[in-house]
Scaffold this motif. Sequence first.
Motif, PDB file in Angstrom:
ATOM      1  N   ALA A 140       0.768  -1.140   0.112  1.00 34.52           N
ATOM      2  CA  ALA A 140       0.030   0.010   0.081  1.00 34.52           C
ATOM      3  C   ALA A 140       1.108   1.252  -0.081  1.00 34.52           C
ATOM      4  CB  ALA A 140      -0.912  -0.021   1.318  1.00 34.52           C
ATOM      5  N   ARG A 141       2.058   1.156   0.705  1.00 28.42           N
ATOM      6  CA  ARG A 141       2.699   2.457   0.858  1.00 28.42           C
ATOM      7  C   ARG A 141       3.605   2.754  -0.238  1.00 28.42           C
ATOM      8  NH1 ARG A 141       4.397   6.663   1.001  1.00 28.42           N
ATOM      9  NH2 ARG A 141       5.328   7.733   2.675  1.00 28.42           N
ATOM     10  N   MET A 142       4.134   1.849  -1.272  1.00 27.73           N
ATOM     11  CA  MET A 142       4.692   1.893  -2.229  1.00 27.73           C
ATOM     12  C   MET A 142       3.788   2.180  -3.386  1.00 27.73           C
ATOM     13  SD  MET A 142       7.200  -1.441  -2.263  1.00 27.73           S
ATOM     14  CE  MET A 142       8.088  -1.324  -3.793  1.00 27.73           C
ATOM     15  N   HIS A 143       2.552   1.712  -3.490  1.00 25.86           N
ATOM     16  CA  HIS A 143       1.575   2.206  -4.395  1.00 25.86           C
ATOM     17  C   HIS A 143       1.171   3.791  -4.168  1.00 25.86           C
ATOM     18  CE1 HIS A 143      -0.291  -1.880  -5.399  1.00 25.86           C
ATOM     19  NE2 HIS A 143       1.131  -1.742  -5.751  1.00 25.86           N
ATOM     20  N   TYR A 144       1.118   4.170  -2.811  1.00 23.97           N
ATOM     21  CA  TYR A 144       0.961   5.694  -2.425  1.00 23.97           C
ATOM     22  C   TYR A 144       2.031   6.394  -2.916  1.00 23.97           C
ATOM     23  CZ  TYR A 144       0.649   9.817   0.349  1.00 23.97           C
ATOM     24  OH  TYR A 144       0.770  11.206   0.797  1.00 23.97           O
ATOM     25  N   ASP A 145       3.535   6.002  -3.099  1.00 19.82           N
ATOM     26  CA  ASP A 145       4.643   6.604  -3.615  1.00 19.82           C
ATOM     27  C   ASP A 145       4.617   6.312  -5.102  1.00 19.82           C
ATOM     28  OD1 ASP A 145       5.231   7.759  -1.172  1.00 19.82           O
ATOM     29  OD2 ASP A 145       7.252   7.219  -1.275  1.00 19.82           O
ATOM     30  N   ASN A 146       3.405   5.849  -5.794  1.00 20.57           N
ATOM     31  CA  ASN A 146       3.460   5.781  -7.087  1.00 20.57           C
ATOM     32  C   ASN A 146       4.704   4.609  -7.726  1.00 20.57           C
ATOM     33  OD1 ASN A 146       1.357   7.464  -7.695  1.00 20.57           O
ATOM     34  ND2 ASN A 146       2.640   9.121  -7.578  1.00 20.57           N
ATOM     35  N   LEU A 147       4.771   3.783  -6.857  1.00 22.93           N
ATOM     36  CA  LEU A 147       5.798   2.605  -7.326  1.00 22.93           C
ATOM     37  C   LEU A 147       5.023   1.371  -7.383  1.00 22.93           C
ATOM     38  CD1 LEU A 147       8.585   3.557  -4.806  1.00 22.93           C
ATOM     39  CD2 LEU A 147       8.755   3.922  -7.027  1.00 22.93           C
ATOM     40  N   VAL A 148       5.434   0.700  -8.423  1.00 20.37           N
ATOM     41  CA  VAL A 148       4.795  -0.639  -8.764  1.00 20.37           C
ATOM     42  C   VAL A 148       6.026  -1.793  -8.615  1.00 20.37           C
ATOM     43  CG1 VAL A 148       3.548  -2.298 -10.406  1.00 20.37           C
ATOM     44  CG2 VAL A 148       3.008   0.401 -10.286  1.00 20.37           C
ATOM     45  N   ILE A 149       5.654  -2.646  -7.680  1.00 22.98           N
ATOM     46  CA  ILE A 149       6.639  -3.628  -7.441  1.00 22.98           C
ATOM     47  C   ILE A 149       7.121  -4.516  -8.750  1.00 22.98           C
ATOM     48  CG2 ILE A 149       7.355  -5.809  -6.141  1.00 22.98           C
ATOM     49  CD1 ILE A 149       5.223  -4.559  -4.030  1.00 22.98           C
ATOM     50  N   GLY A 150       5.690  -5.145  -9.386  1.00 24.58           N
ATOM     51  CA  GLY A 150       6.068  -5.743 -10.846  1.00 24.58           C
ATOM     52  C   GLY A 150       6.452  -7.221 -10.553  1.00 24.58           C
ATOM     53  N   ASP A 151       7.626  -7.496 -10.213  1.00 28.15           N
ATOM     54  CA  ASP A 151       8.390  -8.682  -9.951  1.00 28.15           C
ATOM     55  C   ASP A 151       8.133  -9.075  -8.478  1.00 28.15           C
ATOM     56  OD1 ASP A 151       9.248 -11.079 -10.275  1.00 28.15           O
ATOM     57  OD2 ASP A 151      11.384 -10.555 -10.674  1.00 28.15           O
ATOM     58  N   PHE A 152       6.938  -9.562  -8.110  1.00 21.55           N
ATOM     59  CA  PHE A 152       6.508  -9.612  -6.664  1.00 21.55           C
ATOM     60  C   PHE A 152       6.363 -10.883  -6.334  1.00 21.55           C
ATOM     61  CE2 PHE A 152       3.312  -7.638  -3.432  1.00 21.55           C
ATOM     62  CZ  PHE A 152       4.179  -8.030  -2.372  1.00 21.55           C
TER      63      PHE A 152
END
Length: 390
Positions: A140-152
């Motif tokens: 949630a925090r990474m999405h809030y910072d406009n980061l997409v994990i992608g290879d999760f």
Amino acid sequence: MSGLTVFLDGKPVTLAELPLKGGGQAAVFPVVGDDGIVVKLYREPPGMEQERRLMRMLTMSPLAARPTDRSQPPELAWPTALARGPQGEFLGYAMRRFGEPDHVQVIGLFTRAQRLKLFPDRADWRFLLGVAWNLAFMTARMHYDNLVIGDFSSSNVVVDANGFVTFLDCDSIAFNDPVNGELFPCLMHTTDYSSPERQAGGPATRATDDFALAVLVYQLLTAGNHPFGGVPHDSASESTVKDNIAASCSYVVRPERVVIPRGTIDPSVLPPELLTLARAAFGPGVHAPAARPPAEAWLRALDKERSLVRVCPSRPLHTFGSHLTSCPWCTRAATTGHDVFNGPAPVSVPVPDPRRGQHPGDPDGSWPAALKVAVLIAVLVVLVIIGLMS
């Protein structure tokens, strides 16, 4: 023994001859004389696009605005310097080192032997629930910072003895350049955690992250069981997890369709709200990204359950959901002869609650009242902001 010499910000460092780990695209090497960093070298020349991506990443400080406890490791293994050859050629990058024994891959929590070896007397169901909470919070925090994990995946995240998580391989994260808006996409994915649209070549999105998060949370809460394991009854050949995801065939949603692997833990060990989220993700959410529960939905449900976990009066490493009236692990041990959690010796102190930001030096996980209120307010503020932006 020493190996290649590379230059980090113009300073020469010598790499160990053997890598710590390696994949098809890169290998990670220790630095001789410096246990705090590692260098990731690409096997093939990475090209200008990857060099430009990493140069932009070096100007960013993701998650920097969120305070963390001093005992907590960094949440992202973010690049710290470019690695170049003697002629200035781009070879890879340096990052903080996160490895055993202080940090282990999440996949290490999926087997009893590994849990007992790496987290003796700690890695009970409550601990796994705490790790799941941290994963949901970080997503949630990474999405809030406009980061997409992608290879999760379970191999790209490490966990420490307190349950804190750190994301590795950040060079594959998808993001927009904060200066000019240019998109740097994620080109990597791990099939066992990839939604159908990702398997088909679609881009990494928040929704594809939400699918991978759902799989990881389910695996943690069932001590390693993949929700798309097994073979469909109508399958003419051996089916893979990738095949089952593409066919939307999960025993969590439609158990009658699958020959379930022996030893699989019944989904009913999940508290009802969490099981509802899992069935949404592995049912309609497989082919309808909008139907997948977002990270903050998992976060709220996991947070609610953490304070309600029950402890078995007979075996201290048997903890379980508040919805159950008896210990499922004792029942399973009596039925199968296999104890999922209990170690060879009983614990003599309360099992810590691996909450992010746990008060240092407080072994039973209790917090001062003021700190509890402050942390709760901080979490709620993040959730409200995420809700307003979605």
